[in-house]
Design a protein around this motif. Structure first.
Motif, PDB file in Angstrom:
ATOM      1  N   UNK A  65      12.809  35.866  26.879  1.00  0.00           N
ATOM      2  CA  UNK A  65      12.033  34.635  26.832  1.00  0.00           C
ATOM      3  C   UNK A  65      10.786  34.816  27.688  1.00  0.00           C
ATOM      4  N   UNK A  66       9.616  34.366  27.217  1.00  0.00           N
ATOM      5  CA  UNK A  66       8.401  34.495  28.036  1.00  0.00           C
ATOM      6  C   UNK A  66       8.574  33.844  29.414  1.00  0.00           C
ATOM      7  N   UNK A  67       8.015  34.477  30.413  1.00  0.00           N
ATOM      8  CA  UNK A  67       8.130  34.024  31.805  1.00  0.00           C
ATOM      9  C   UNK A  67       7.751  32.549  31.956  1.00  0.00           C
ATOM     10  N   UNK A  68       6.707  32.119  31.268  1.00  0.00           N
ATOM     11  CA  UNK A  68       6.242  30.735  31.406  1.00  0.00           C
ATOM     12  C   UNK A  68       7.129  29.729  30.679  1.00  0.00           C
ATOM     13  N   UNK A  69       8.146  30.204  29.976  1.00  0.00           N
ATOM     14  CA  UNK A  69       9.096  29.322  29.283  1.00  0.00           C
ATOM     15  C   UNK A  69      10.426  29.252  30.009  1.00  0.00           C
ATOM     16  N   UNK A  70      10.504  29.831  31.217  1.00  0.00           N
ATOM     17  CA  UNK A  70      11.730  29.806  32.014  1.00  0.00           C
ATOM     18  C   UNK A  70      11.449  29.075  33.320  1.00  0.00           C
ATOM     19  N   UNK A  71      12.345  28.151  33.668  1.00  0.00           N
ATOM     20  CA  UNK A  71      12.281  27.544  34.994  1.00  0.00           C
ATOM     21  C   UNK A  71      13.684  27.555  35.589  1.00  0.00           C
ATOM     22  N   UNK A  72      13.746  27.418  36.903  1.00  0.00           N
ATOM     23  CA  UNK A  72      15.024  27.471  37.605  1.00  0.00           C
ATOM     24  C   UNK A  72      15.195  26.232  38.477  1.00  0.00           C
ATOM     25  N   UNK A  73      16.435  25.772  38.586  1.00  0.00           N
ATOM     26  CA  UNK A  73      16.743  24.655  39.474  1.00  0.00           C
ATOM     27  C   UNK A  73      17.266  25.226  40.793  1.00  0.00           C
ATOM     28  N   UNK A  74      17.521  24.340  41.735  1.00  0.00           N
ATOM     29  CA  UNK A  74      18.058  24.783  43.022  1.00  0.00           C
ATOM     30  C   UNK A  74      19.489  25.309  42.889  1.00  0.00           C
ATOM     31  N   UNK A  75      20.130  25.045  41.750  1.00  0.00           N
ATOM     32  CA  UNK A  75      21.503  25.515  41.503  1.00  0.00           C
ATOM     33  C   UNK A  75      21.538  26.860  40.779  1.00  0.00           C
ATOM     34  N   UNK A  76      20.392  27.369  40.371  1.00  0.00           N
ATOM     35  CA  UNK A  76      20.330  28.603  39.585  1.00  0.00           C
ATOM     36  C   UNK A  76      20.771  29.812  40.400  1.00  0.00           C
ATOM     37  N   UNK A  77      21.536  30.678  39.744  1.00  0.00           N
ATOM     38  CA  UNK A  77      22.000  31.919  40.349  1.00  0.00           C
ATOM     39  C   UNK A  77      22.145  32.946  39.232  1.00  0.00           C
ATOM     40  N   UNK A  78      21.485  34.082  39.390  1.00  0.00           N
ATOM     41  CA  UNK A  78      21.551  35.147  38.390  1.00  0.00           C
ATOM     42  C   UNK A  78      22.410  36.282  38.929  1.00  0.00           C
ATOM     43  N   UNK A  79      23.396  36.707  38.140  1.00  0.00           N
ATOM     44  CA  UNK A  79      24.295  37.783  38.551  1.00  0.00           C
ATOM     45  C   UNK A  79      24.077  39.025  37.707  1.00  0.00           C
ATOM     46  N   UNK A  80      23.844  40.147  38.383  1.00  0.00           N
ATOM     47  CA  UNK A  80      23.548  41.421  37.711  1.00  0.00           C
ATOM     48  C   UNK A  80      24.603  42.471  38.056  1.00  0.00           C
ATOM     49  N   UNK A  81      24.962  43.283  37.077  1.00  0.00           N
ATOM     50  CA  UNK A  81      25.849  44.434  37.292  1.00  0.00           C
ATOM     51  C   UNK A  81      25.651  45.413  36.146  1.00  0.00           C
ATOM     52  N   UNK A  82      26.220  46.588  36.280  1.00  0.00           N
ATOM     53  CA  UNK A  82      26.157  47.594  35.219  1.00  0.00           C
ATOM     54  C   UNK A  82      26.976  47.132  34.019  1.00  0.00           C
ATOM     55  N   UNK A  83      26.544  47.551  32.830  1.00  0.00           N
ATOM     56  CA  UNK A  83      27.301  47.253  31.609  1.00  0.00           C
ATOM     57  C   UNK A  83      28.559  48.117  31.587  1.00  0.00           C
ATOM     58  N   UNK A  84      29.603  47.618  30.953  1.00  0.00           N
ATOM     59  CA  UNK A  84      30.851  48.364  30.911  1.00  0.00           C
ATOM     60  C   UNK A  84      31.564  48.178  29.574  1.00  0.00           C
ATOM     61  N   UNK A  85      32.443  49.100  29.299  1.00  0.00           N
ATOM     62  CA  UNK A  85      33.334  49.071  28.129  1.00  0.00           C
ATOM     63  C   UNK A  85      34.749  49.277  28.638  1.00  0.00           C
TER      64      UNK A  85
END
Length: 152
Positions: A68-88
């Motif tokens: 999604x284009x950067x200008x079409x994303x906003x975050x609230x104070x509750x937002x949390x993004x979790x990142x990890x390696x992909x797995x099978x």
């Protein structure tokens, strides 16, 4: 009759305004299969809808940052993004890192997110969280009056 015509025009105007402010709200999404999220976010991108991240968006959900284009994303104070390696799963049902899928996932992220991930050791089996001031330094805060038309 004039009152009815005016009322009908007002209703149509308000209905049209609501549609133009349509948003997709993401919250408490723990992710899933990468291809499912790529397809979902391509549809959202095509719609031109605003995306509000309002809670957990983890794993494959984070593809939203590249789809999604950067200008079409906003975050609230509750937002949390979790990142990890992909797995099978291997033949014994154990999780094993999928290096190719991890590279593909990483390649989708914008540069500032890649820098943040790299500063924390890259995508590994351990979940790392982007939230708070670090997140709002990368994405603008949501307007309080935004309403979600659909939750995807």
């Amino acid at each position: 009759m004039k009152l009815m015509t005016g009322l009908l025009a007002a209703v149509l105007l308000v209905a049209g305004m609501g549609a133009s402010k349509a948003v997709v709200r993401i919250g408490e999404d723990r992710g899933g299969r990468i291809c499912t999220y790529v397809d979902k976010y391509q549809e959202v991108r095509g719609s031109g809808e605003m995306v509000i991240i309002d809670g957990l968006c983890a794993s494959a959900c984070t593809i939203v940052l590249g789809a999604i284009p950067h200008d079409k994303i906003c975050v609230t104070s509750h937002a949390s993004l979790g990142f990890h390696a992909a797995w099978d799963l291997d033949e014994d049902g154990r999780a094993i890192t999928n290096q190719e899928a991890t590279r593909m996932l990483y390649s989708m992220y914008p540069p500032q997110v890649k820098r943040w991930i790299n500063a924390r050791g890259g995508l590994t089996t351990r979940m790392i969280y982007l939230r708070g001031k670090e997140l709002t330094s990368m994405y603008h805060p949501c307007f309080l009056d935004a309403r979600a038309s659909t939750q995807r």
